[in-house]
Scaffold this motif. Structure first.
Motif, PDB file in Angstrom:
ATOM      1  N   LEU A 180      19.565  65.446  64.145  1.00 11.82           N
ATOM      2  CA  LEU A 180      20.060  66.766  63.773  1.00 11.82           C
ATOM      3  C   LEU A 180      20.874  66.660  62.485  1.00 11.82           C
ATOM      4  O   LEU A 180      21.522  65.641  62.242  1.00 11.82           O
ATOM      5  CB  LEU A 180      20.956  67.353  64.870  1.00 11.82           C
ATOM      6  CG  LEU A 180      20.336  67.585  66.242  1.00 11.82           C
ATOM      7  CD1 LEU A 180      21.405  68.074  67.217  1.00 11.82           C
ATOM      8  CD2 LEU A 180      19.197  68.582  66.165  1.00 11.82           C
ATOM      9  N   THR A 181      20.859  67.725  61.688  1.00 11.18           N
ATOM     10  CA  THR A 181      21.692  67.763  60.492  1.00 11.18           C
ATOM     11  C   THR A 181      23.148  67.953  60.913  1.00 11.18           C
ATOM     12  O   THR A 181      23.423  68.364  62.046  1.00 11.18           O
ATOM     13  CB  THR A 181      21.288  68.925  59.565  1.00 11.18           C
ATOM     14  OG1 THR A 181      21.611  70.160  60.219  1.00 11.18           O
ATOM     15  CG2 THR A 181      19.803  68.869  59.204  1.00 11.18           C
ATOM     16  N   PRO A 182      24.102  67.696  60.022  1.00 16.06           N
ATOM     17  CA  PRO A 182      25.513  67.897  60.391  1.00 16.06           C
ATOM     18  C   PRO A 182      25.821  69.315  60.890  1.00 16.06           C
ATOM     19  O   PRO A 182      26.558  69.471  61.865  1.00 16.06           O
ATOM     20  CB  PRO A 182      26.259  67.583  59.098  1.00 16.06           C
ATOM     21  CG  PRO A 182      25.379  66.583  58.407  1.00 16.06           C
ATOM     22  CD  PRO A 182      23.971  67.040  58.715  1.00 16.06           C
ATOM     23  N   TYR A 183      25.266  70.340  60.268  1.00 12.56           N
ATOM     24  CA  TYR A 183      25.529  71.708  60.745  1.00 12.56           C
ATOM     25  C   TYR A 183      24.866  71.982  62.081  1.00 12.56           C
ATOM     26  O   TYR A 183      25.414  72.675  62.925  1.00 12.56           O
ATOM     27  CB  TYR A 183      25.109  72.759  59.709  1.00 12.56           C
ATOM     28  CG  TYR A 183      26.099  72.884  58.584  1.00 12.56           C
ATOM     29  CD1 TYR A 183      27.434  73.209  58.827  1.00 12.56           C
ATOM     30  CD2 TYR A 183      25.725  72.665  57.266  1.00 12.56           C
ATOM     31  CE1 TYR A 183      28.356  73.318  57.802  1.00 12.56           C
ATOM     32  CE2 TYR A 183      26.646  72.772  56.232  1.00 12.56           C
ATOM     33  CZ  TYR A 183      27.955  73.095  56.513  1.00 12.56           C
ATOM     34  OH  TYR A 183      28.869  73.197  55.497  1.00 12.56           O
ATOM     35  N   GLU A 184      23.687  71.432  62.296  1.00 15.10           N
ATOM     36  CA  GLU A 184      23.028  71.593  63.590  1.00 15.10           C
ATOM     37  C   GLU A 184      23.862  70.936  64.691  1.00 15.10           C
ATOM     38  O   GLU A 184      24.028  71.510  65.769  1.00 15.10           O
ATOM     39  CB  GLU A 184      21.619  70.990  63.552  1.00 15.10           C
ATOM     40  CG  GLU A 184      20.659  71.758  62.669  1.00 15.10           C
ATOM     41  CD  GLU A 184      19.379  71.022  62.347  1.00 15.10           C
ATOM     42  OE1 GLU A 184      18.547  71.604  61.631  1.00 15.10           O
ATOM     43  OE2 GLU A 184      19.195  69.862  62.790  1.00 15.10           O
TER      44      GLU A 184
END
Length: 142
Positions: free
Chosen positions: A76-80
């Motif tokens: 997952l990306t940091p915002y996800e």
């Protein structure tokens, strides 16, 4: 050090047979002048208490800001990850778009940006994991 040791612990689901090995790994990464068993045990305790266990084998580690499925990291990306953490802290409770925006970005975020991130999480983890409460917000089905 934190990431490697924590991944080791998550991969082994904190099986008591591996605790001693984890303590040894922690001590091995510490500078010799600070390496001691009490610190390693304390560090291990902190990591273990930072997990949120969810259904379907998912686990969120708040210390690492990471999501795991059956002991393996979910890409997952940091915002996800931040969106997932916010929802995981309130399982089965609906959070409004505004609440998610405030907790993740600390300012009002465009609704479409939140939707894109939520859809990416669903694509990577399964559509059932996050429920859309039409016109209101999202809820983690955990």
């Amino acid at each position: 050090m934190v990431v490697e040791v924590t991944r080791f612990l998550v991969e082994h689901q904190y099986d008591e047979n591996f605790i001693e090995e984890a303590i040894t790994k922690i001590i091995a990464y510490m500078p010799k002048e600070h390496a001691n068993r009490d610190f390693a045990i304390g560090f291990l305790h902190v990591i273990r208490n930072e997990d949120i266990d969810l259904e379907d084998g998912y686990k969120v580690n708040l210390l690492l800001h990471a999501v795991f499925k059956d002991g393996k990291p979910v890409d997952l990306t940091p915002y996800e990850v931040r969106i997932f953490e916010v929802l995981a802290k309130a399982p089965d409770h609906m959070l409004t778009i505004e609440e998610i925006s405030d907790k993740v970005w600390h300012y009002k975020q465009d609704v479409s940006n939140i939707r894109v991130n939520v859809n990416n999480i669903r694509r990577k983890m399964g559509k059932h994991i996050i429920e859309n409460v039409k016109g209101k917000g999202y809820r983690l089905n955990a």
